[in-house]
Scaffold this motif. Structure first.
Motif, PDB file in Angstrom:
ATOM      1  N   UNK A 191       0.800  -1.213   0.000  1.00 43.38           N
ATOM      2  CA  UNK A 191       0.000   0.000   0.000  1.00 43.38           C
ATOM      3  C   UNK A 191       0.832   1.261   0.000  1.00 43.38           C
ATOM      4  N   UNK A 192       0.137   2.364  -0.154  1.00 44.23           N
ATOM      5  CA  UNK A 192       0.741   3.691  -0.083  1.00 44.23           C
ATOM      6  C   UNK A 192      -0.146   4.568   0.787  1.00 44.23           C
ATOM      7  N   UNK A 193       0.453   5.371   1.636  1.00 43.78           N
ATOM      8  CA  UNK A 193      -0.312   6.298   2.454  1.00 43.78           C
ATOM      9  C   UNK A 193       0.298   7.698   2.358  1.00 43.78           C
ATOM     10  N   UNK A 194      -0.551   8.670   2.096  1.00 39.69           N
ATOM     11  CA  UNK A 194      -0.178  10.081   2.234  1.00 39.69           C
ATOM     12  C   UNK A 194      -0.736  10.543   3.577  1.00 39.69           C
ATOM     13  N   UNK A 195       0.152  10.939   4.488  1.00 37.24           N
ATOM     14  CA  UNK A 195      -0.271  11.376   5.821  1.00 37.24           C
ATOM     15  C   UNK A 195      -0.145  12.895   5.881  1.00 37.24           C
ATOM     16  N   UNK A 196      -1.281  13.555   5.991  1.00 34.69           N
ATOM     17  CA  UNK A 196      -1.314  15.006   6.145  1.00 34.69           C
ATOM     18  C   UNK A 196      -1.578  15.327   7.604  1.00 34.69           C
ATOM     19  N   UNK A 197      -0.783  16.225   8.170  1.00 34.93           N
ATOM     20  CA  UNK A 197      -0.967  16.551   9.578  1.00 34.93           C
ATOM     21  C   UNK A 197      -0.417  17.935   9.869  1.00 34.93           C
ATOM     22  N   UNK A 198      -0.876  18.491  10.974  1.00 37.74           N
ATOM     23  CA  UNK A 198      -0.403  19.797  11.437  1.00 37.74           C
ATOM     24  C   UNK A 198       0.541  19.579  12.624  1.00 37.74           C
ATOM     25  N   UNK A 199       1.685  20.255  12.598  1.00 35.89           N
ATOM     26  CA  UNK A 199       2.678  20.131  13.665  1.00 35.89           C
ATOM     27  C   UNK A 199       2.725  21.437  14.450  1.00 35.89           C
ATOM     28  N   UNK A 200       2.520  21.347  15.748  1.00 37.54           N
ATOM     29  CA  UNK A 200       2.446  22.535  16.604  1.00 37.54           C
ATOM     30  C   UNK A 200       3.772  23.284  16.620  1.00 37.54           C
ATOM     31  N   UNK A 248       1.393  22.766   8.493  1.00 40.46           N
ATOM     32  CA  UNK A 248       0.963  21.635   7.661  1.00 40.46           C
ATOM     33  C   UNK A 248       2.148  20.856   7.100  1.00 40.46           C
ATOM     34  N   UNK A 249       2.028  19.535   7.134  1.00 42.15           N
ATOM     35  CA  UNK A 249       3.046  18.638   6.587  1.00 42.15           C
ATOM     36  C   UNK A 249       2.359  17.502   5.835  1.00 42.15           C
ATOM     37  N   UNK A 250       3.083  16.922   4.879  1.00 46.92           N
ATOM     38  CA  UNK A 250       2.577  15.776   4.133  1.00 46.92           C
ATOM     39  C   UNK A 250       3.722  14.801   3.912  1.00 46.92           C
ATOM     40  N   UNK A 251       3.526  13.561   4.396  1.00 49.48           N
ATOM     41  CA  UNK A 251       4.524  12.502   4.248  1.00 49.48           C
ATOM     42  C   UNK A 251       3.893  11.352   3.477  1.00 49.48           C
ATOM     43  N   UNK A 252       4.616  10.816   2.490  1.00 49.82           N
ATOM     44  CA  UNK A 252       4.144   9.674   1.713  1.00 49.82           C
ATOM     45  C   UNK A 252       5.025   8.470   2.018  1.00 49.82           C
ATOM     46  N   UNK A 253       4.368   7.337   2.294  1.00 52.51           N
ATOM     47  CA  UNK A 253       5.095   6.106   2.617  1.00 52.51           C
ATOM     48  C   UNK A 253       4.521   4.963   1.788  1.00 52.51           C
ATOM     49  N   UNK A 254       5.416   4.229   1.156  1.00 51.71           N
ATOM     50  CA  UNK A 254       5.021   2.998   0.474  1.00 51.71           C
ATOM     51  C   UNK A 254       5.426   1.833   1.365  1.00 51.71           C
ATOM     52  N   UNK A 255       4.538   0.864   1.560  1.00 51.52           N
ATOM     53  CA  UNK A 255       4.742  -0.139   2.600  1.00 51.52           C
ATOM     54  C   UNK A 255       4.154  -1.489   2.203  1.00 51.52           C
TER      55      UNK A 255
END
Length: 843
Positions: free
Chosen positions: A63-72, A119-126
């Protein structure tokens, strides 16, 4: 393997090696400290997930996941991913550029230099680990509660970091799929593969994310303005059609009731449900995609009112979770009990009025108090609110205290506050914490505003202390006073206690400590008094001066079914404490069950006969008792007028019989599929087949082949064949079956394993199966780490239930002395072994 993939893996390993030179050690799992830190730093999470699911069960799911998140603030970010295989992580990118990270103890650590405040966006293939994917040849389903989401995809795996999910699945073209979100579109890649795209969900915790795919059929219906889709694999068309209208109606009725009670519309985008063969639990409340074990909802023909009540209650329970657990979720998993107690409490409110002929107070008493006492009396008793240092141990929190003691507490809470005030407090709680998280203390603070009673200390005692109180009482005629005195050291929680007599009626007494005395006038002696006449006070209340004759007179004189049932529960606890002789108890319940008219009490007493017959007797005593017990049960079966009365009698008879005469009659019943006016359902017939094979091994092959021919669903045939290995008359085959369980891949489906172990350790086979106790205990830590939440306890219960011998007692006690288990897992073992300890203590 393609050269491109090999190159990607080499690059990833190189980056991991570089990054590992300056890393900080992180412990396995999600520690409380890590969860707190991330809860302060991370928010606004979205997971955009794609899974590639091949038809071949031997091929990995990637799978692949794009994780979007906000970092304080700018800091390292720790993601959870528990797959230690070499190709688990195929790449990590930010803005399409490969970034350095390190992987340790099931965590992907993204260094702060690769991240930004905001805002940040990390993509992981797993590649997903297989343990929580529950793959069969032609279907699969995820089950991620409590901490398994991180075995399937990289994520922030803690309940207070809720996220929105966008999902696409690449699956075989003939399969269909279900998830939390609505199906947006389907795209066929070729004749063999299609992609299913699901809409974005509302914010949910990672343990509630779910998808299932495979050879399922779908039924869709609109009831009361609500549209539902049901996914299933049932091949018995008659059974399916008989149950479908009821299932849709019950979901619609529960949903409508909950919207009215809470004042909040159903909080998620759709509501579908799926019936899964061999599913680990009765139900699981995933928003938009509720899972059920198929056998719990697809009832056989002519179900009893109790079975229909249980069916309706299960549906109401899972629907209630949509508000209690899904809309408002616990901050940390130590408060998992909170969602369960609300779901059970609301389910009773929803369903009970639909069955006015059932005594629901009696049902509540018999459903919850014995099960709660079964844990609270043990050396492994746990409080309602337990400590949790790491999500790895979250599964060990589940058990009978959560599901049975907490409803007793909640009922007392509503009684203290009043129904209207309680409801207003609950509504405020749901609105304040909507789509967020709350702890037990948050709920108490809200409820405290709606009552004049001080709830904080009350709540602390109920949720933090353990033990089943045993209270004696006496009546002083000269002082017109009832005296309560403790019979053990267990503290009594603050609660309302009802006492009654024919002359005075019923009186409610507030009990916050024992010893306690209170005035009751116009009684000639204590035999006229019923203490805990409603049965709803927690603990066993018995006269101080008990003899076998006084017990019989006391029971015979109690007219109230709840009071009579409460007294029977207390007598059983006295037996376990060694205060009543085994022979006296057996004689009493055999006498009482024959003349008891309340069907729920009859069912309870029949269960006690079954327990005492196998756990408190040896072969010689069983031989002495069996003929009289079997004759009594046959007579009861003949005289019973309704199926509701006949079925529990038949269940008891098929469980305890050992005489040749009864074997012959029941063997004929198995062949004809009928006995004394009871037509055996497939489930009842299969259970009888197991009982017959245990007692007459020489008929094993005849019965096994005959039963396989009559089971009309391939999933149920597979389960039957799995269980046969544990019942086989061939000793080497039974040994081989147990040896196979040492491999995690052979321990699924877990309900099949539990049932097979039950038969492997049947008391009539205990002399042989005692050899399996020690290796079963050796596997316990692995069972906890690889199995689902109820599996460690069910593994232990199935292993120990059939053993009462001194050899079994010695094996268990020595093993406990020599092995260090986690505190919660040790508690589970002490709970399951309690009966073995007590039986040997009475010898």
């Amino acid at each position: 393997m393609h050269m491109q993939r090999i190159s990607a893996i080499i690059s990833v390993l190189f980056l991991v090696a570089i990054a590992s030179c300056s890393r900080t050690s992180i412990q396995e799992g999600v520690s409380f400290e890590l969860a707190q830190k991330r809860g302060e730093q991370v928010s606004g999470i979205t997971y955009n997930l794609t899974f590639n699911i091949p038809a071949n069960i031997e091929q990995d799911i990637t799978g692949t996941v794009d994780i979007l998140f906000n970092l304080e603030s700018k800091s390292d970010v720790v993601l959870d991913f528990r797959n230690n295989s070499d190709d688990a992580i195929l790449g990590v990118w930010k803005n399409e550029k490969t970034i350095k990270y390190y992987f340790e103890n099931g965590h992907i650590v993204i260094p702060k230099r690769c991240l930004s405040t905001g805002n940040n966006s990390i993509t992981i293939e797993f590649t997903s680990a297989s343990g929580s994917l529950n793959r069969s040849q032609d279907f699969l389903y995820t089950l991620l509660v409590p901490d398994r989401a991180s075995t399937v995809f990289p994520c922030f795996n803690q309940p207070d970091l809720k996220a929105q999910f966008i999902l696409s699945l690449s699956i075989p073209a003939k399969w269909i799929a279900l998830s939390n979100g609505k199906t947006d579109s389907i795209q066929y890649i070729n004749n063999d593969i299609k992609s299913v795209f699901f809409a974005k969900t509302k914010p949910i915790s990672t343990y509630l994310f779910a998808f299932a795919a495979g050879n399922f059929r779908v039924e869709t219906k609109t009831v009361l303005g609500k549209t539902f889709s049901l996914y299933h694999r049932e091949t018995d068309t008659e059974k399916l059609n008989r149950n479908l209208p009821t299932l849709f109606n019950l979901h619609a009725q529960s949903l409508t009731w909950l919207e009215e009670y809470t004042g909040i519309e159903y909080p998620f985008n759709k509501l579908d449900f799926i019936l899964i063969p061999g599913f680990q639990y009765s139900g699981m409340e995933h928003p938009g995609a509720i899972y059920y074990r198929d056998s719990r909802l697809l009832l056989d023909s002519n179900p009893s009112p109790t079975q229909k009540l249980q069916q309706a209650n299960l549906i109401a329970h899972e629907l209630a979770h949509q508000w209690f657990g899904n809309l408002v979720t616990m901050k940390w998993f130590n408060d998992v009990w909170l969602k369960e107690v609300f779901a059970g409490f609301m389910a009773d409110l929803i369903v009970n009025p639909q069955y006015p002929d059932i005594d629901h107070d009696l049902s509540f008493l018999l459903s919850h108090f014995p099960r709660s006492y079964s844990v609270d009396r043990t050396k492994g008793a746990n409080p309602i609110v337990q400590s949790l240092d790491n999500m790895l141990n979250a599964g060990t929190l589940y058990g009978d205290i959560i599901y049975h003691k907490s409803p007793i507490m909640m009922r007392q809470l509503e009684q203290i506050m009043g129904k209207n005030a309680f409801r207003e407090g609950v509504r405020e709680y749901l609105n304040v914490y909507s789509m967020g998280n709350a702890a037990w203390d948050d709920l108490v603070s809200v409820l405290n505003k709606h009552t004049d009673n001080e709830l904080v200390e009350w709540a602390h005692i109920w949720t933090k202390e353990t033990g089943r109180p045993m209270v004696g009482y006496s009546y002083s005629v000269s002082e017109s006073q009832v005296n309560l005195n403790p019979l053990d050291s267990t503290p009594t929680p603050p609660m309302w206690l009802e006492v009654s007599s024919a002359k005075m009626g019923t009186k409610s007494i507030w009990v916050d400590k024992i010893p306690l005395s209170f005035a009751v006038e116009n009684l000639n002696n204590e035999e006229e008094l019923l203490v805990n006449s409603s049965g709803m006070a927690y603990g066993c209340f018995v006269p101080n001066n008990l003899t076998a004759e006084s017990i019989r007179k006391q029971v015979d004189g109690i007219r109230s079914p709840t009071a009579r049932a409460s007294f029977h529960i207390a007598l059983y606890e006295l037996l376990l404490d060694g205060k009543i002789a085994v022979n006296d108890y057996i004689k009493l319940i055999v006498q009482q069950v024959a003349k008891e008219e309340e069907s729920q009490i009859v069912t309870y007493l029949l269960g006690q006969i079954n327990t005492v017959f196998w756990r408190f007797t040896d072969d010689q005593i069983r031989e002495e008792l069996s003929e009289d017990i079997e004759k009594m049960l046959w007579k009861m079966l003949q005289n019973a007028k309704t199926l509701e009365q006949k079925k529990p009698i038949l269940t008891c008879l098929t469980s305890v019989f050992i005489t040749n005469e009864t074997f012959t009659r029941l063997y004929s019943a198995w062949i004809s599929q009928s006995v004394q006016g009871v037509s055996l359902s497939e489930k009842e017939r299969t259970n009888l087949a197991y009982q017959l094979m245990i007692r007459k091994p020489e008929l094993y092959h005849t019965i096994a082949l005959g039963e396989i021919e009559r089971i009309n669903n391939p999933d149920r045939v597979a389960q039957f064949e799995f269980t046969l290995r544990a019942i086989s008359p061939n000793l080497s085959e039974r040994i081989a079956f147990f040896e196979s369980l040492k491999s995690v891949s052979n321990r699924k489906p877990e309900p099949w394993v539990t049932e097979a172990l039950y038969w492997l350790h049947h008391p009539l086979r205990s002399d042989f199966s005692v050899r399996f106790i020690e290796p079963s205990l050796d596997l316990l830590p692995e069972i906890q780490s690889t199995g689902d939440i109820f599996f460690p306890k069910s593994w232990l219960d199935a292993t120990l239930w059939g053993h009462s011998s001194e050899d079994a007692y010695s094996i268990v006690t020595q093993w406990i002395e020599l092995n260090n288990l986690s505190p919660n897992l040790r508690q589970k073992l002490l709970q399951s072994a309690d009966m073995l300890f007590r039986v040997n203590g009475l010898k």
